[in-house]
Structure formats: structure tokens, C-alpha cells
Design a protein around this motif. Structure first.
Motif, short mmCIF file in Angstrom:
data_model
loop_
_atom_site.label_atom_id
_atom_site.label_comp_id
_atom_site.label_asym_id
_atom_site.label_seq_id
_atom_site.Cartn_x
_atom_site.Cartn_y
_atom_site.Cartn_z
N VAL A 143 -7.59 9.75 -50.12
CA VAL A 143 -7.65 10.63 -48.94
C VAL A 143 -6.80 10.07 -47.81
CG1 VAL A 143 -9.16 11.49 -47.11
CG2 VAL A 143 -9.86 11.67 -49.49
N ALA A 166 -3.30 11.75 -46.58
CA ALA A 166 -3.18 12.22 -45.20
C ALA A 166 -1.99 11.56 -44.51
CB ALA A 166 -4.46 11.91 -44.43
N SER A 181 -11.23 13.84 -44.49
CA SER A 181 -11.36 14.78 -45.61
C SER A 181 -11.65 16.20 -45.16
CB SER A 181 -12.46 14.31 -46.57
OG SER A 181 -13.74 14.36 -45.94
N GLY A 224 -6.10 15.74 -44.85
CA GLY A 224 -6.75 15.02 -45.95
C GLY A 224 -7.62 15.86 -46.85
#
Length: 523
Positions: free
Chosen positions: A61, A65, A210, A215
Motif C-alpha cells: 500500500v 501510493a 488505503s 493507496g
């Protein structure tokens, strides 16, 4: 039409490399370096499969990102990384907007950075091979993530094209990217310290990321593996919605850029007096010095070298341990002397085709070399010597000042000579006048890096006498050796500078037309 535009992109790149064999060599070296990094990334992603799902989720993640943010922001700051097929050049052709959008997106994915990113993203399926459903989902999410990277980069460039067309905007963008890059080491050092003190901070950050557009798409496979299909579906919707929003914004920005292209701003300033030409002597060397110093003041390609001056002490202070090792600041002056003295070995390359003025006016090579050195010495000498004095004042090591001045002076004068010789013999693929200082020709960045390493090595070898005298004097506490180092640095450095100016000038007299032809080929 899409296939034609994609083919055009590779034809332009191939023709550019055929004209410049050394750039082809540089591209191959850069590709091998990138391949090594890619192999390491793929191996790391497969290794994550042997750890916990939570740890793999955190890494994928945060890395994903960072990938999207980097792809989106960096091209804007560098005036576009991949401009082989520039949309502005296609404005006069009757290409449907949707076809142009699709073509540019595909060409972006099929570029070297796009291919490397795609392979690394697809390798995330290897992270979840123990969970077949998650591995299949990871492939789909990888494609969405890579498209988000490519389209996000082009979207922001298209939207900012009207804002960033001016020279001042380009300078600001150069500073915005150059300063963080120089401070990247201290930033990473500080973050590592923070994470070491708070080991649970990474998972917390990943949990927040997330749910963001950057992400969300990368967290989907992990949540499938953890048995959270509802959350995975929401994250996938966020990722797809992000891609759709970026695509619509890019299409809108591209349409505006094609319908109302930017026009160069008309200058309203008027020349007053002779400027620096009235300050320097009315000789060929004085005229060259005035012209070169004007470039140092007004051309952002030169100005970027000065950004490092205040940042080098910061870097050394952080890496040396702060107040616990202030003596490390004594290395600032020699480092700055190297950076400044080496900054003119691309002078002829920066002149581009304007170098024809030197040839047409009959300026001798020696006068050309002397003028460029004089312009740089106007500020490089006071800065270097001032930093040497300031560093010993801060660290309280006044006893090493003569030796430190010997090293600094020797490096500066020797660098002047080496730069004068190299810039009279070689030209490099550098940003053209008016372009961003960070625009890179195909292979130009690698070739420039190799030439920089070679010239720095040459200077390092030539300043060995004064360096040995000074270092031995520091180690054995023999002050007389420091004074000898200062004398040797001044005399030997001056001699090497004169030799470099004369030899570089002689080469320039012989090869001036050849250099101009090569500069024309670099356009």
C-alpha cells in the motif's frame, strides 16, 4: 490512428538515438541500471509472500501510493518526462480527441518508465500467490494502478501547462524538485529515526492511505486475502473512480491546451545601459565574462548549481551527527569549490547554437576560456573562501585554516582549468535555452553523469599534492604543512588553470566549427 501515433513515438526515439550514438550507449547503461532495480523490486515482492499478510499489505500500500504520487507530481515539476510525442505538436492535425487521449496513454505505458512500472506492479501477484483469488485480483489492480500513474502524470501536466509556461514558473518548478531531492537523505534519515522509535507507525499510516485515492487500489488484494470482500470492493471502487476522474480531467485539460495553445509572452522590459558589459573591460575576454555572468544571473540552467551552496552544509551537518561533530563542516568549502568550478564544463553545450556568435566574431579560444572562468570566479572564489573561514569559526578549529584554504583554493583553481579544457573538447546533451533545467534528452542524463564523474576524478588526482600536505599537517599537528599546502594550492592550481585555459582555447580554435555542428545536431 492509435497504432500510427504509438509507432511514431518509437520512430522519433529511434531516430534521435541513431543521430547520437553516445546517447544510445547511455540509454543502454541506464536501462541496465533500471533492470537491476526492477529485478530487486520483483524479488522483494515475491519475498513478501513468506511473511504475514499484514506486513505485505503495509509495504504494497505504501509503495503503491508513493508510486502514484511520484508519477503524478514529478513530470509537472520537470516540465514533462516523456515528451517524445508532444500533444502541442499534434494540435494542427485533425485527430479526434478521444483517439489522441488513448494514443498518448498507450505510448506512456509503453515507454521505459511505464514498462518498468507495469512489470513491478504485476509482480505484486507474486506477493499473493498463496492466495489465488488475491493474486488474480492483484493483476487487475496492477493494471488500474499503472494506468492511474500514467494518466495522473499527463493530467497534471496538461492542467498546469498554461500556468507553467513562463520562465519564472519553470524556475520555481526547478527549485521545487531540486531542493527536496538534495534533502532526500536527511528526510529519509529523519523518517527512519521516527519509525524506529514508533515501529507501529507504518501499519497505521498504511491503514489511512488505503482509503485514499493513492493507496486504495493497492490494498484490494490484501483485503481479499484477509477475507474482507466488502472492504476490498469499496477500495476497488475508490481506485477505479480515481482513474476515471483523472481521465476526465486530463481529457478536459488536453482539449483546452489544443484549442487555445500557449503563446510566448511578449517581453515589455527595456534595456538600460550596457549592464555588465559596462562593468568588465572592453576586451574579448571581458565581453565573454559579461555575457557568461549575465547567464549566471538570468538563466535557470546555471542558477540550479547555486541552489546546492546553502544545502551542502545542511546535508553534512545532518549526516555527521549534528552538534556532536561540527568539525565535519570543514569539508563544506572544498565540496562547494568542486561543484562551482565544475559547473562550466558544459558551458559551450549550454550556449547551444548561440555559440556561433563566438565563432563569427573571431573571439580566440583563449579569450573565450578566460572570460568564462573570470565570470565564475567573481562569485565562486568569495563563496568558497568565505565558507572555509566560516566552517573553522563554527567548529573552533582555526589551526587548520591554512591547510583548508590550500585544499579549497587548489580545488577551485584546478577545477577552472579542467572545466576549461573539457568544455573546449566535448559537448553534451543538455537542456536547450528556455527549457526546464531538468529536461533530459534520451540518454543525456546518464552521459552527463559519466562525464561528471570523469572530470571530478581528474580534479581529484591533480589536487593530491596540496591535499596530502594539508591532511598530514592536520593528522600530525604540524602547522607549517598547512601553510605549504596553501602555497602549493595557489601556485599549482594557478599553473593548472593557465594550462587548462590555453589547451582548451587551442582545442576550441581547432574544433570550434565541429562543436557547433554537434550542438546543431543536439537541437
Amino acid at each position: 490512428m492509435v497504432a500510427t501515433l504509438v509507432k511514431l513515438r518509437f520512430l522519433l526515439l529511434a531516430n534521435s538515438l541513431k543521430k547520437k550514438p553516445w546517447q544510445l550507449v547511455a540509454v543502454i547503461i541506464g536501462a541496465l541500471y533500471g533492470l537491476g532495480l526492477l529485478v530487486g523490486a520483483v524479488a522483494l515482492l515475491f519475498a513478501l509472500s513468506f511473511g504475514s499478510i499484514e506486513f505485505a499489505r503495509t509495504v504494497t500500500v505504501l509503495a503503491g501510493a508513493a508510486l502514484i504520487i511520484g508519477w503524478t507530481i514529478l513530470p509537472m515539476l520537470t516540465s514533462g518526462i516523456d515528451q517524445t510525442v508532444d500533444s502541442a505538436r499534434l494540435a494542427t492535425f485533425p485527430i479526434p480527441l478521444n483517439t489522441l487521449v488513448l494514443s498518448l496513454a498507450i505510448s506512456g505505458v509503453l515507454g521505459v518508465p511505464g514498462i518498468v512500472t507495469l512489470i513491478a506492479a504485476l509482480a505484486t501477484a507474486g506477493t499473493w500467490w498463496k492466495h489465488p483469488a488475491a493474486a488474480i485480483v492483484a493483476v487487475v489492480c496492477a493494471v488500474v494502478g499503472v494506468l492511474t500513474c500514467v494518466i495522473g502524470s499527463r493530467m497534471l501536466v496538461a492542467l498546469s501547462s498554461r500556468i507553467g509556461a513562463g520562465r519564472r514558473a519553470r524556475e520555481a518548478k526547478g527549485i521545487l524538485i531540486f531542493v527536496p531531492l538534495l534533502l532526500l537523505g536527511p528526510i529519509i534519515f529523519g523518517l527512519s529515526q521516527m519509525f524506529r522509535d514508533a515501529p507501529n507507525l507504518f501499519p497505521r499510516i498504511a491503514e489511512i492511505v488505503s482509503w485514499t485515492p493513492f493507496g486504495a487500489i493497492w490494498a484490494v488484494p490484501a483485503d481479499v486475502a484477509l477475507g474482507n470482500p466488502g472492504r476490498a470492493a469499496l477500495e476497488f471502487l475508490i481506485g477505479v473512480a480515481t482513474l476515471a476522474a483523472l481521465l476526465l480531467l486530463w481529457r478536459w485539460g488536453l482539449a483546452r491546451a489544443l484549442e487555445t495553445p500557449n503563446r510566448p509572452a511578449q517581453s515589455t522590459s527595456r534595456a538600460r545601459g550596457l549592464g555588465l558589459f559596462g562593468v568588465f573591460s572592453g576586451t574579448p575576454s571581458g565581453a565573454v565574462a559579461a555575457r557568461a555572468l549575465t547567464y549566471w544571473i538570468r538563466d535557470p540552467r546555471y542558477a540550479q548549481a547555486l541552489i546546492a551552496v546553502p544545502l551542502v552544509p545542511v546535508l553534512i551537518f545532518v549526516y555527521a551527527g549534528g552538534n556532536d561533530n561540527l568539525a565535519a563542516l570543514n569539508t563544506v568549502a572544498p565540496i562547494i569549490a568542486v561543484l562551482l568550478s565544475m559547473s562550466i564544463y558544459t558551458d559551450v553545450s549550454y550556449d547551444n547554437t548561440a555559440f556561433a556568435l563566438h565563432l563569427q566574431s573571431g573571439v580566440s579560444g583563449r579569450a573565450d576560456r578566460t572570460g568564462r572562468v573570470l565570470a565564475l570566479a567573481v562569485f565562486a572564489a568569495p563563496i568558497s573562501i568565505g565558507l572555509a573561514v566560516a566552517s573553522v569559526a563554527v567548529s573552533g578549529t582555526w589551526q587548520i585554516l591554512p591547510g583548508l584554504l590550500g585544499i579549497t583554493t587548489g580545488v577551485l583553481l584546478t577545477g577552472f582549468g579542467v572545466s576549461s579544457f573539457v568544455s573546449g573538447r566535448f559537448v553534451f546533451a543538455v537542456p536547450a535555452p528556455g527549457e526546464s533545467p531538468f529536461t533530459s534528452k534520451p540518454g543525456g542524463g546518464v552521459s552527463l553523469m559519466l562525464s561528471t564523474f570523469a572530470t571530478w576524478s581528474m580534479v581529484g588526482i591533480l589536487v593530491i599534492p596540496e591535499m596530502v600536505l594539508a591532511i598530514v599537517g592536520f593528522a600530525l599537528d604540524i602547522p607549517i604543512l598547512g601553510w605549504l599546502s596553501l602555497v602549493v594550492g595557489i601556485l599549482l592550481g594557478s599553473g593548472l588553470m593557465v594550462i587548462g585555459i590555453r589547451q582548451g582555447g587551442a582545442i576550441l580554435d581547432r574544433r570550434g566549427p565541429d562543436l557547433l555542428a554537434k550542438l546543431q545536431a543536439h537541437r
